[in-house]
Design a protein around this motif. Structure first.
Motif, PDB file in Angstrom:
ATOM      1  N   ALA A   1       0.833  -1.206   0.000  1.00 35.71           N
ATOM      2  CA  ALA A   1       0.000   0.000   0.000  1.00 35.71           C
ATOM      3  C   ALA A   1       0.869   1.257   0.000  1.00 35.71           C
ATOM      4  CB  ALA A   1      -0.934  -0.008   1.210  1.00 35.71           C
ATOM      5  N   LEU A   2       1.943   1.241   0.779  1.00 32.15           N
ATOM      6  CA  LEU A   2       2.857   2.384   0.792  1.00 32.15           C
ATOM      7  C   LEU A   2       3.512   2.571  -0.572  1.00 32.15           C
ATOM      8  CD1 LEU A   2       4.218   4.613   2.428  1.00 32.15           C
ATOM      9  CD2 LEU A   2       5.972   2.958   3.103  1.00 32.15           C
ATOM     10  N   GLY A   3       3.892   1.467  -1.215  1.00 34.32           N
ATOM     11  CA  GLY A   3       4.480   1.562  -2.551  1.00 34.32           C
ATOM     12  C   GLY A   3       3.502   2.121  -3.574  1.00 34.32           C
ATOM     13  N   ALA A   4       2.244   1.678  -3.513  1.00 35.64           N
ATOM     14  CA  ALA A   4       1.232   2.183  -4.444  1.00 35.64           C
ATOM     15  C   ALA A   4       1.005   3.674  -4.242  1.00 35.64           C
ATOM     16  CB  ALA A   4      -0.072   1.416  -4.256  1.00 35.64           C
TER      17      ALA A   4
ATOM     18  N   LEU B   1      -5.811  11.889  -8.505  1.00 34.44           N
ATOM     19  CA  LEU B   1      -4.821  11.324  -7.585  1.00 34.44           C
ATOM     20  C   LEU B   1      -5.321  10.008  -6.994  1.00 34.44           C
ATOM     21  CD1 LEU B   1      -2.256  11.430  -5.839  1.00 34.44           C
ATOM     22  CD2 LEU B   1      -3.500  12.918  -4.251  1.00 34.44           C
ATOM     23  N   ALA B   2      -6.585   9.989  -6.592  1.00 36.30           N
ATOM     24  CA  ALA B   2      -7.157   8.760  -6.027  1.00 36.30           C
ATOM     25  C   ALA B   2      -7.166   7.631  -7.045  1.00 36.30           C
ATOM     26  CB  ALA B   2      -8.570   9.035  -5.524  1.00 36.30           C
TER      27      ALA B   2
ATOM     28  N   MET C   1      -5.504   2.328  -8.801  1.00 38.83           N
ATOM     29  CA  MET C   1      -5.198   1.438  -9.920  1.00 38.83           C
ATOM     30  C   MET C   1      -3.745   0.968  -9.882  1.00 38.83           C
ATOM     31  SD  MET C   1      -7.447   2.883 -13.130  1.00 38.83           S
ATOM     32  CE  MET C   1      -7.186   1.350 -14.011  1.00 38.83           C
ATOM     33  N   VAL C   2      -2.840   1.835  -9.479  1.00 34.26           N
ATOM     34  CA  VAL C   2      -1.459   1.385  -9.292  1.00 34.26           C
ATOM     35  C   VAL C   2      -1.407   0.348  -8.180  1.00 34.26           C
ATOM     36  CG1 VAL C   2       0.835   2.103  -8.527  1.00 34.26           C
ATOM     37  CG2 VAL C   2      -0.396   3.466 -10.203  1.00 34.26           C
ATOM     38  N   GLY C   3      -2.198   0.566  -7.124  1.00 37.59           N
ATOM     39  CA  GLY C   3      -2.238  -0.392  -6.023  1.00 37.59           C
ATOM     40  C   GLY C   3      -2.722  -1.763  -6.461  1.00 37.59           C
ATOM     41  N   VAL C   4      -3.729  -1.795  -7.319  1.00 37.87           N
ATOM     42  CA  VAL C   4      -4.228  -3.083  -7.803  1.00 37.87           C
ATOM     43  C   VAL C   4      -3.128  -3.836  -8.534  1.00 37.87           C
ATOM     44  CG1 VAL C   4      -5.855  -4.194  -9.381  1.00 37.87           C
ATOM     45  CG2 VAL C   4      -6.626  -2.317  -7.922  1.00 37.87           C
TER      46      VAL C   4
ATOM     47  N   THR D   1      -0.590  -3.995 -17.004  1.00 44.61           N
ATOM     48  CA  THR D   1      -1.677  -3.402 -17.789  1.00 44.61           C
ATOM     49  C   THR D   1      -2.560  -2.516 -16.924  1.00 44.61           C
ATOM     50  OG1 THR D   1      -1.692  -5.289 -19.303  1.00 44.61           O
ATOM     51  CG2 THR D   1      -3.662  -3.911 -19.233  1.00 44.61           C
ATOM     52  N   ILE D   2      -2.955  -3.012 -15.754  1.00 42.56           N
ATOM     53  CA  ILE D   2      -3.819  -2.227 -14.869  1.00 42.56           C
ATOM     54  C   ILE D   2      -3.090  -0.981 -14.374  1.00 42.56           C
ATOM     55  CG2 ILE D   2      -5.044  -2.248 -12.664  1.00 42.56           C
ATOM     56  CD1 ILE D   2      -5.606  -5.206 -13.126  1.00 42.56           C
ATOM     57  N   THR D   3      -1.828  -1.137 -13.995  1.00 44.02           N
ATOM     58  CA  THR D   3      -1.069   0.019 -13.525  1.00 44.02           C
ATOM     59  C   THR D   3      -0.900   1.046 -14.635  1.00 44.02           C
ATOM     60  OG1 THR D   3       0.122  -1.383 -11.963  1.00 44.02           O
ATOM     61  CG2 THR D   3       1.097   0.750 -12.477  1.00 44.02           C
ATOM     62  N   GLY D   4      -0.591   0.595 -15.851  1.00 49.45           N
ATOM     63  CA  GLY D   4      -0.452   1.515 -16.971  1.00 49.45           C
ATOM     64  C   GLY D   4      -1.739   2.239 -17.289  1.00 49.45           C
ATOM     65  N   LEU D   5      -2.863   1.531 -17.247  1.00 50.37           N
ATOM     66  CA  LEU D   5      -4.149   2.182 -17.466  1.00 50.37           C
ATOM     67  C   LEU D   5      -4.452   3.193 -16.355  1.00 50.37           C
ATOM     68  CD1 LEU D   5      -6.328  -0.830 -18.689  1.00 50.37           C
ATOM     69  CD2 LEU D   5      -5.384   1.046 -20.062  1.00 50.37           C
ATOM     70  N   GLY D   6      -3.983   2.882 -15.133  1.00 46.12           N
ATOM     71  CA  GLY D   6      -4.153   3.838 -14.044  1.00 46.12           C
ATOM     72  C   GLY D   6      -3.366   5.112 -14.284  1.00 46.12           C
ATOM     73  N   ILE D   7      -2.133   4.973 -14.778  1.00 48.61           N
ATOM     74  CA  ILE D   7      -1.322   6.154 -15.083  1.00 48.61           C
ATOM     75  C   ILE D   7      -1.991   7.000 -16.168  1.00 48.61           C
ATOM     76  CG2 ILE D   7       0.898   6.925 -16.006  1.00 48.61           C
ATOM     77  CD1 ILE D   7       2.129   4.401 -14.753  1.00 48.61           C
TER      78      ILE D   7
END
Length: 288
Positions: free
Chosen positions: A49-52, A88-89, A94-97, A117-123
């Protein structure tokens, strides 16, 4: 009427600072993700969670630092605070997922592809949601192909970053990975900005308003403070910096040291009464 866009009002200052923010968030997030793989499962969710939050805050800060240099000469720009903080949220969630998938499934195969893929879509979602919070006397239009390229860059950057986090190597490895990640995220941002054009409403004279820097600076205080706090956590955890495994066996077997030292002195006292009372008492009949 087409607006005159200037994305570098302060020259190279905003791109360089934005790149450093992306690198900082990426470095902290990668170290936290790496640390989660070196601790027991009870501590893993906290590190992930801290990393996300670190990666999401770093990317979000990078975006809006870069936006400080973005102006449209014919109209002032304002930002909707609710939409801005919603971006921001979205980035953090999405990065957390993606990070949790890799943290529990491993940085390889389907888990790495899905998490990246999920992290990239979050960005990408953070970027375009943040752009949607921009208010001006005009309409934002995007080139579809360039937008698609920016999304692909975001997905590739996220996948590479998660793969690097799963290698569990030393500090220099993470620094190099964060530099590449910052370059990719910055490239995604400016590729997305290259897809933008502004169609103004009316042909009035240029109006004067507050500068983007004065509008965005107060909103950046919170995420910047969080990145500094996360950086302090990293600095005060040598194992997370060096990437060495935590001393888990002592925690799982707390009784081993006690049993290794106590039995030896405990066995010797019973031997003395056996020699004096037990063995010699059986030979007393010889005196008869």
């Amino acid at each position: 009427m087409q607006g005159t866009i200037d994305g570098f009002s302060y020259g190279l200052v905003t791109p360089l600072v934005a790149y450093l923010m992306a690198c900082l968030g990426g470095a902290l997030g990668l170290r936290c993700t790496t640390r989660s793989m070196l601790v027991s499962r009870s501590w893993r969710p906290g590190w992930l969670a801290l990393g996300a939050a670190a990666i999401g805050s770093g990317i979000w800060t990078m975006h809006f630092v870069a936006m400080m240099g973005f102006t449209v000469k014919e109209t002032p720009i304002h930002y909707d605070k609710a939409m801005t903080f919603a971006s921001l949220a979205v980035a953090i969630v999405m990065v957390g997922v993606g990070i949790f998938i890799v943290g529990y499934r491993g940085a390889s195969g389907a888990a790495l592809f899905t998490g990246g893929t999920i992290t990239g879509l979050g960005i990408a979602s953070m970027h375009y949601l943040g752009m949607a919070g921009m208010q001006l006397n005009g309409k934002l239009e995007y080139n579809t192909f360039t937008v698609a390229v920016s999304v692909v860059i975001a997905m590739g950057a996220a996948t590479a970053a998660l793969w690097a986090a799963g290698q569990v190597r030393g500090l220099l490895w993470s620094v190099g990975a964060s530099l590449v990640m910052g370059l990719a995220v910055s490239g995604m941002h400016y590729t997305g900005m290259a897809a933008l054009s502004v169609h103004l409403h009316g042909t009035g004279a240029p109006s004067v308003g507050d500068s983007p820097a004065s509008l965005l600076a107060p909103m950046l205080v919170g995420p910047l403070a969080f990145l500094l706090l996360a950086g302090a956590v990293v600095l005060f955890d040598p194992k997370m910096i060096m990437g060495v495994p935590a001393g888990g066996p002592v925690e799982h077997k707390p009784g081993v040291p006690a049993h290794a030292t106590v039995p030896h002195p405990a066995r010797r006292p019973p031997l003395r009464p056996r020699r004096t009372a037990g063995t010699r008492g059986s030979r007393t009949p010889q005196n008869h």
